[in-house]
Each structure stands twice: as C-alpha cells, then as structure tokens.
Design an enzyme around this catalytic site. Structure first.
Site, short mmCIF file in Angstrom:
data_model
loop_
_atom_site.label_atom_id
_atom_site.label_comp_id
_atom_site.label_asym_id
_atom_site.label_seq_id
_atom_site.Cartn_x
_atom_site.Cartn_y
_atom_site.Cartn_z
N ASP A 31 34.93 35.70 36.61
CA ASP A 31 34.79 37.00 36.31
C ASP A 31 33.56 36.90 34.91
O ASP A 31 32.80 36.44 35.37
CB ASP A 31 35.97 37.42 34.92
CG ASP A 31 36.69 38.64 34.59
OD1 ASP A 31 36.05 38.95 33.63
OD2 ASP A 31 37.08 39.26 34.84
N HIS A 40 30.75 37.69 37.15
CA HIS A 40 30.62 39.64 35.92
C HIS A 40 29.66 39.54 34.89
O HIS A 40 29.07 40.58 34.29
CB HIS A 40 31.68 39.99 35.80
CG HIS A 40 33.14 40.71 36.92
ND1 HIS A 40 33.76 40.84 36.68
CD2 HIS A 40 32.82 40.03 38.30
CE1 HIS A 40 34.51 41.34 37.97
NE2 HIS A 40 33.72 40.32 38.86
#
Ligand SMILES: *[C@@H]1O[C@H](CO)[C@@H](O)[C@H](O)[C@H]1NC(C)=O
Ligand SMILES: *[C@@H]1O[C@H](CO)[C@@H](O)[C@H](O)[C@H]1NC(C)=O
Ligand SMILES: *[C@@H]1O[C@H](CO)[C@@H](O)[C@H](O)[C@H]1NC(C)=O
Length: 402
Positions: free
Chosen positions: A226, A249
């Site tokens: 993430d 991310h």
C-alpha cells in the site's frame, strides 16, 4: 565573630558544593542503567513467549530515575501484542534491539488487536536497530480467500500521544496492517527505517502519520503493498528526505475528507525520493465529500519516477462504490503545492493529473523543472478545477489555469 565565621564559611561551602556537583555530574547524572530482557526471563529461541519479560523490562526502565536502556540481544523473541505505556519516571529510554521480534504463528493473536508493539504516552524514547517480523502473510492469504472470517489485523509499531521519539535503523517485515503509525505525536525522527512486505499485500502502509507535528523521515526504504507513506489529517511540519519507495502506492496525502470535521494538513516537504514501479508517485487524495479539511503548503522536490502509473496526481473525486458522496464534491481546499525537479517515466500516458474539487478548486500549484515521459513518447497532463503556474521546462505541458 559571627560575621567573621560566615565570611570564612561561605567560600568553603561553595567549594564543597562544587565538588559534590562535579562528582554528581560525573557519576550520578551520567548513569544509564541497562535492562537486558534476558535477565527478565526472555528467551531468544523464537518459541517461548517473551511478552511478560519485555513488559517487566519496560516497567523497570520506565520507573528508573535516570536514563535507561533496554537491551535485546541477538536472537528471536516471540511476542504477543504488548503496550509500552508512559508517562515514565526515566527522562530517556533507549530501546536497543540487536535481535528480531517475531509475532505468534497464529495470525489471530495479533489480528484481533489494533497494535502489536504499542508505545503510548511516552517522551524521550529511542528505538534503535532490530527487526520486527509480524508474519502477516497468513492473514493476507485469509483476506484474499474472502471468507469474511478474517480478523482486521494489527499495526506492527504504533506510537501515539508521545513526543521526542527516534526510530533508527529499524526493519519492519510483513506487517498484518500498517507497519508504523505515528498518531498524536510531536518531534518524531525516523532514520534508516526499512519496510518490506509483498507488493500485493493489503493495507500494509509503510509509515502513516496523522495528528502529529514535526515528524521527519530520513534515509528510508519502503517496499510494500500500500502507500509507502500515508499522511492523514492534522499533520503539520512533516519532512521526508531520501526515500526509496516501491513496490507500493507511493507517498499519499490522504485520503482526506473522510469526516466532516477534520483537521488540515500543513507544511509537508518531500525531497529526494525515488519511486520504482509504484501505483502512484506524489499523490493528494480526498473523498468527494463535504469536509473542513485542507492541504496547505506542500513541496515535492527532486523526485525520480521509474515506471510509475500516476507520477503526479491530485484526486479529489475518491468515492468507491459511489456511496455517501453527496453531490460528489470535496470540501477539502488544496493550496500552495510545489512540484520542482520531478523526472522520469510514467507507466501510463497521463503523467500529471489534477482532478480538483469543483467547489474548491486547487490554488497555487506550481510546476517547475518537470520532465515525465511515457514509453519514450510525450506524456499527457489532465486538469480540472486546477489553478497555478508552470515555470521553466515542464513536460508534459502544464494544463493549469493561470
Ligand atoms: C542519510 O544518508 C546520507 C548518505 O549516506 C548521510 O550523509 C546523511 O547524514 C544521512 N542522514 C541522516 C539524517 O541520517
Ligand atoms: C515547515 O516544517 C519544517 C520541518 O518539516 C520546519 O523546519 C519549518 O520551519 C516549517 N515552516 C513553517 C513555515 O512552519
Ligand atoms: C526529458 O527526459 C528525456 C528522457 O530522460 C530526455 O531524453 C529529454 O531530453 C528530456 N527533455 C528535456 C526538455 O529536458
């Protein structure tokens, strides 16, 4: 006579007091007691539960009059969720880890707790070295199998309501959820922190900061599933310098506007960061919902993108499944965001996207010395409700409204 005595005594008193003080500075104040977890019954074999030993070592260090050092020698220490609570009597505690702290094999033990290692209400704590192995992959597999009966998962290292904290040279492996969370803190410095988890692991953000002031992150390397760094409401004076991010991310301010009443994000600097094969690079993200939140004063400086899907992105239209986004308008006001010296390759044709709120257009965006390419072709930019200017060479061409 009395007068004579006091005249004679006072230099003597001064001398005695000074000698006492010098001795004390040397031998009292400088004393740091060391609390080795082995002497509290911890076993470095990775099998025996050492939770109580760590708690006892903490209680001893925390209650010490002077500076204290908790020492964790080489080896593997099995630990259930545990809280290191303050306030402490000791003005300074060094948590020195030469070993690896490991979570129980059964993921439910951590999974049903919010945090694995939880520092709360402490001041003047250094966490130095070591590895934290949360063994999160079993929980990720449970979540991927979508049986609905998986626990939520724990943050590996949570630091809350604390100040004057340093985290130096720590490795966090395979967290169940976020790796490191800094929430309601002041003066936190992280140096040489390393995070490693699979690129497809769910919600394994590297470092999450919110409701905190004066947090600095230097020389870190984050590979995860993430956000490498996620920045929540109430973050002020955040400095990130020299970071390798990817897979992951990217660095994200947001998601914001989750709540109607929300503190803003102010004064964030991100410099010398390399993004490699990440979903985003520099992102600001808010729900398309009403909110009192804002983002003010952000500097993104000297960043290299390598095969990044969304190198530069502001997305104020976040609303998965289109639920609870009345009018699809974000209340978050974004202003004064500088992108300077941003180079490299985009994995998609749109390298620069500013999708701002129609009710609160982005203001004061500045692009300077930007060169993002797409497969050796020219990349594209996309703007809605975005105001600002570009200075010097900017590729793809700016679409900001002046
Ligand atoms: C980060 O690393 C660089 C290069 O190794 C070094 O010069 C610098 O002092 C480090 N910064 C911090 C805060 O540790
Ligand atoms: C912004 O934050 C940095 C630390 O990250 C600090 O040095 C600087 O003084 C802050 N600037 C303002 C205007 O508060
Ligand atoms: C932009 O970067 C590409 C690839 O590195 C390079 O070939 C090109 O010359 C650069 N353009 C400018 C204007 O600097």
């Amino acid at each position: 006579m009395v007068k004579f005595a006091s005249l004679f005594l006072s230099p003597l008193l001064v001398l005695v007091v000074s000698i006492l003080c010098i001795t004390c500075i040397k031998f009292c104040a400088g004393a740091t007691s060391t609390y080795n977890v082995l002497s509290f019954g911890a076993k470095p074999n990775g099998v025996k539960d050492s939770t109580q030993a760590f708690l006892d070592a903490w209680a001893a260090a925390c209650g010490a009059v002077d500076a204290a050092r908790i020492y964790i020698p080489k080896g593997r220490y099995l630990l259930r969720p545990l809280a290191f609570n303050g306030p402490c009597k000791s003005p300074h505690i060094t948590f020195r880890i030469d070993g690896t702290l490991v979570a129980p094999l059964d993921y439910r033990v951590l999974g049903t707790a919010d945090n694995w290692l939880d520092f709360q209400g402490v001041s003047g704590v250094d966490i130095v070295g070591g590895a934290l192995d949360a063994r999160g992959s079993a929980l990720w597999a449970c979540k991927a199998s979508a049986t609905n009966s998986c626990p939520g998962g724990a943050t590996t290292l949570s630091i809350t309501y604390s100040s004057n904290i340093k985290v130096i040279g720590l490795l966090s492996l395979n967290s169940q959820m976020f790796h490191i969370v800094v929430n309601h803190c002041q003066n936190v410095e992280m140096r040489g922190v390393k995070v490693m988890a699979a690129g497809d692991s769910p919600n394994t953000d590297g470092i999450h900061v919110q409701q905190s002031q004066n947090v600095a992150i230097f020389n870190s390397s984050i590979r995860t599933g993430d956000d490498c760094v996620s920045i929540g409401p109430g973050t002020q004076n955040l400095w990130i310098e020299r970071m390798a991010c990817g897979p992951g991310h990217g660095i994200s301010i947001g998601s914001l506007a989750k709540d109607l009443e929300e503190d803003g994000v102010k004064n964030v600097t991100v410099k010398q960061v390399a993004f490699t094969n990440t979903q985003n690079g520099l992102r600001i993200k808010s729900w398309a919902r009403p909110s009192s939140g804002f983002v003010q004063g952000v500097q993104f400086l000297n960043v290299v993108m390598q095969n990044v899907q969304n190198p530069i992105i502001i997305d104020q239209n976040y609303c998965p499944h289109n639920i609870n986004c009345p009018g699809r308008v974000s209340g978050v006001k974004i202003s004064d965001v500088v992108y300077r010296g941003i180079k490299g390759t985009s994995a998609t044709v749109v390298a620069m996207k500013f999708d701002c709120s129609p009710r609160n257009p982005c203001k004061g965006i500045r692009l300077e010395d930007v060169n993002l390419t797409y497969k050796n072709q020219e990349a594209k930019s996309s703007c809605s409700n975005a105001n600002g200017k570009s200075v010097g060479k900017v590729l793809p061409d700016s679409c900001l409204l002046k």
